[in-house]
Every structure is written in structure tokens, then in C-alpha cells.
Design an enzyme around this catalytic site. Structure first.
Site, short mmCIF file in Angstrom:
data_model
loop_
_atom_site.label_atom_id
_atom_site.label_comp_id
_atom_site.label_asym_id
_atom_site.label_seq_id
_atom_site.Cartn_x
_atom_site.Cartn_y
_atom_site.Cartn_z
N LYS A 97 0.96 -0.99 -0.13
CA LYS A 97 0.04 -0.04 0.04
C LYS A 97 0.80 1.24 0.13
O LYS A 97 1.62 1.51 1.02
CB LYS A 97 -0.78 0.05 1.07
CG LYS A 97 -1.85 1.29 1.26
CD LYS A 97 -2.63 1.26 2.48
CE LYS A 97 -3.13 2.74 2.53
NZ LYS A 97 -3.73 3.11 4.03
N ALA A 184 -9.50 5.69 4.13
CA ALA A 184 -9.08 6.81 5.12
C ALA A 184 -10.35 7.61 5.46
O ALA A 184 -11.27 8.20 4.43
CB ALA A 184 -8.12 7.75 4.42
N GLY A 185 -10.71 8.19 6.47
CA GLY A 185 -11.47 9.24 7.14
C GLY A 185 -12.90 8.36 7.40
O GLY A 185 -13.68 9.20 7.77
N ASN A 206 -9.38 1.86 9.70
CA ASN A 206 -8.52 1.52 10.67
C ASN A 206 -9.00 2.10 12.16
O ASN A 206 -9.64 1.50 13.16
CB ASN A 206 -7.11 1.70 10.47
CG ASN A 206 -5.99 1.32 11.64
OD1 ASN A 206 -4.77 1.20 11.38
ND2 ASN A 206 -6.34 0.96 12.79
N THR A 207 -8.79 3.47 11.96
CA THR A 207 -9.05 4.15 13.12
C THR A 207 -10.41 3.93 13.84
O THR A 207 -10.64 3.98 15.20
CB THR A 207 -8.81 5.83 13.24
OG1 THR A 207 -7.45 5.89 12.69
CG2 THR A 207 -9.12 6.85 14.13
#
Lengths: 257, 71
Positions: A97, A184-185, A206-207
Site C-alpha cells: 500500500k 481513510a476518514g 482502521n481508526t
């Protein structure tokens, strides 16, 4: 069965999971399991010589997951290429990635350096999954360079803001000749679901999972959000319009017409 | 003779009786399991199969990295 195909490999799950920010390796492995993910991202960092036995991979059943090393921390193409080669020599994994983020505050990807690195890595035989801003022209250039996917962002990494890039994502999805993974986000399952409803081939989270109060519950929620969104996309949603359209017959009312 | 190696950006001194000969012996001294480490010596990647035959010399810059959690 509806499978995701990336670089000739097929996967049942359309949810890719990052392994960062979990409060313990045990929580991470349980969340991975609950998410149904088959592809998981990992980062390369210097060994902590004060804690030399701390090893993430000992917690992960590598037969169950495809490890996708990222080049996080790279500020230019050269650093990203260096990290990619390190990852490959350690594991034999050719998938990477590709992330080039020179600005640590917003962590937005550098399009020029990303394209430069992608071309070199493709030439060296890597399967390249580039993390990019939602830029339709860059997406086409990366596809032309031979990347396996494009991975446009919804909003800045770890920000939980959701899809701020809808209009550009639609163009990318319309033009894509490789799978599109929205990365992302994404802060909620509904964000992931919306990306899938729009026609994304997969999402990476992820987060939102790792930092939730209950990462296992959130992993399950994202799993179902992704499935729901994919099924909705395949179901052929109709376009919204202003005027109402009765779901019940507009005849046979109990009144005089 | 003592030996100084720059390990992950920091100088580390090995006393004469403990100077590691090979990369494998360095990793053992550092308590780093070989199978978990990626190693670069003076900017050149070392293949894991070569760890036991790779000689360590005074003044080398060695990077030891491994996989960590990341998104």
C-alpha cells in the site's frame, strides 16, 4: 458468489482493516476476526531496542490474512520505495500500500511523488495499491502505470469525517478500470456503506474500529455496513427525485372521486 | 578491541569481549528474533538467509526494522 478480485487474487470480504492504534494485540486479533477482513495493513518501523521482543506478527495468523505492508511515514518516493523493498525482502510479499505523506498534520498524499514511486515499484514487480487524494486524473495515470487499484481518500486519515470527496469519487468510479478502494476518514459504518453503495469495490478502515470503545462491536458493524452497501449497489438503487411517488395504489379510496 | 555501531540512528559501543561477529550474533545479543527483523547495513538490504554469514564491522550504520500496527 460476489467476490473481490485484486491483482488476480479473490477475496470474500470487501473490508480491509488496518492494525494500528489497537490498545492490545489481543483486541486487535479479535477485531480482525470479527470484521471478516482478509487483507490487513501493517507498517514498518524501527525496532524498539528497549522492547526487542514486541512483535506484532506473532499475534497474527498469517494463513488467515494477506498482509499488506504500507509505506506510511514516507515523505517522498525514495523513502516509499525503500520501505517497499524492506517489506518484500522480509516477507516475500510483493503487495504494497503505497503512501507518501509529506505533511504530518493532514497526512494528505503527495500525488507527484506517489505516481513517481508507483511507476518504479510496478517496474520492480510490486503489486501497488496507491493511497491518493480523490483525483480522477491521477487515478487514470496510476492505472496506466499498472497499479492494481486506486485508493482514494474519503477525508484525512483517522479524522472520522466520512466521505467529503463524493463528487470526485463518482468520477473515479465511473472511469476506473481497476478496483477502487475507498481509504481513510471513514468514521462510521454508514460512511463505509455509502462508499459501497456508490460502487466502490472495497473500503479500508482502521481508526474508527481500533479507537472505538468496543472495537469488536465496531468491527462487526463495519462488516455489515460494507455488506449492506455492496448489496444495495448490486440491487440497482433508483435516483432520488423531488416529487412523491406513492407506494400504495392511488385508486379505490373510500371516498367519492 | 571495542567497536561502535550506529544502531537505528544511535551509537552503541560493544566492549571487546562482546563485539558481535555476524548479524545473527548481533540480533541475538539485542534479543531480537531473526525472523521478525528487516536489516539494512550502510543503506543495503540484507536478505534474511544471509544474516548468519553477514559480518559486522566497526562504524557501520545498521537499521533494524519490523512490522508494527498500521493502517
Amino acid at each position: 458468489m460476489d467476490m473481490l478480485t485484486l491483482a488476480g487474487r479473490t477475496f470474500r470480504s470487501r473490508l480491509l482493516l488496518g492494525t494500528g492504534k489497537f490498545d492490545s494485540n489481543e483486541t486487535m486479533t479479535r477485531a480482525l476476526d470479527a470484521s471478516g477482513a482478509e487483507i490487513i495493513t501493517v507498517a514498518l518501523r524501527r525496532v524498539d531496542l528497549d522492547n526487542p521482543q514486541d512483535d506484532l506478527l506473532s499475534s497474527i495468523d498469517q494463513k488467515s490474512y494477506l498482509l499488506l505492508p504500507n509505506t506510511s511515514g514516507a515523505r517522498d518516493a525514495e523513502e516509499a520505495i525503500r520501505l517497499s523493498r524492506m517489506a518484500r525482502i522480509a516477507t516475500g510479499i510483493e503487495w504494497v500500500k503505497l503512501e507518501v505523506t509529506p505533511d504530518p498534520y493532514y497526512l494528505l498524499p503527495d500525488p507527484v511523488e506517489t505516481l513517481k514511486a508507483a511507476k518504479i515499484l510496478v517496474d520492480e514487480g510490486f503489486v501497488v495499491l496507491p493511497y491518493i487524494n480523490a483525483d480522477p486524473i491521477l487515478s487514470l495515470k496510476l492505472q496506466d502505470a499498472g497499479t492494481a487499484t486506486v485508493m482514494p481518500l474519503g477525508s484525512p486519515i483517522g479524522s472520522n469525517q466520512g466521505l467529503h470527496t463524493r463528487a470526485s469519487l463518482r468520477i473515479i468510479l465511473e472511469q476506473a478500470r481497476v478496483p477502487v478502494i475507498v481509504d481513510a476518514g471513514l468514521g462510521l459504518p454508514s460512511h463505509a456503506s455509502e462508499a459501497m453503495e456508490m460502487g466502490a469495490d472495497a473500503v479500508l478502515v482502521n481508526t474508527a474500529i481500533a479507537t472505538a470503545k468496543d472495537p469488536l462491536g465496531m468491527a462487526r458493524a463495519f462488516k455489515h455496513g460494507v455488506i449492506a452497501g455492496r448489496l444495495a449497489f448490486l440491487g440497482g438503487p433508483r435516483a432520488p427525485h423531488l416529487q412523491a411517488s406513492s407506494s400504495s395504489p392511488l385508486t379505490g379510496f373510500l371516498r367519492e372521486e | 578491541m571495542d567497536s561502535v555501531i550506529v544502531l537505528n540512528g544511535k551509537e552503541r559501543r560493544f566492549f571487546a569481549e562482546n563485539v558481535p561477529n555476524t548479524l545473527s550474533s548481533l540480533l541475538t545479543q539485542l534479543d531480537v528474533l531473526e525472523t521478525t527483523a528487516v536489516v539494512e547495513i550502510d543503506g543495503r538490504l540484507v536478505h534474511p538467509k544471509d544474516f548468519s554469514e553477514t559480518l559486522i564491522r566497526d562504524g557501520q550504520r545498521i537499521e533494524l526494522v519490523r512490522f508494527m500496527g498500521g493502517g
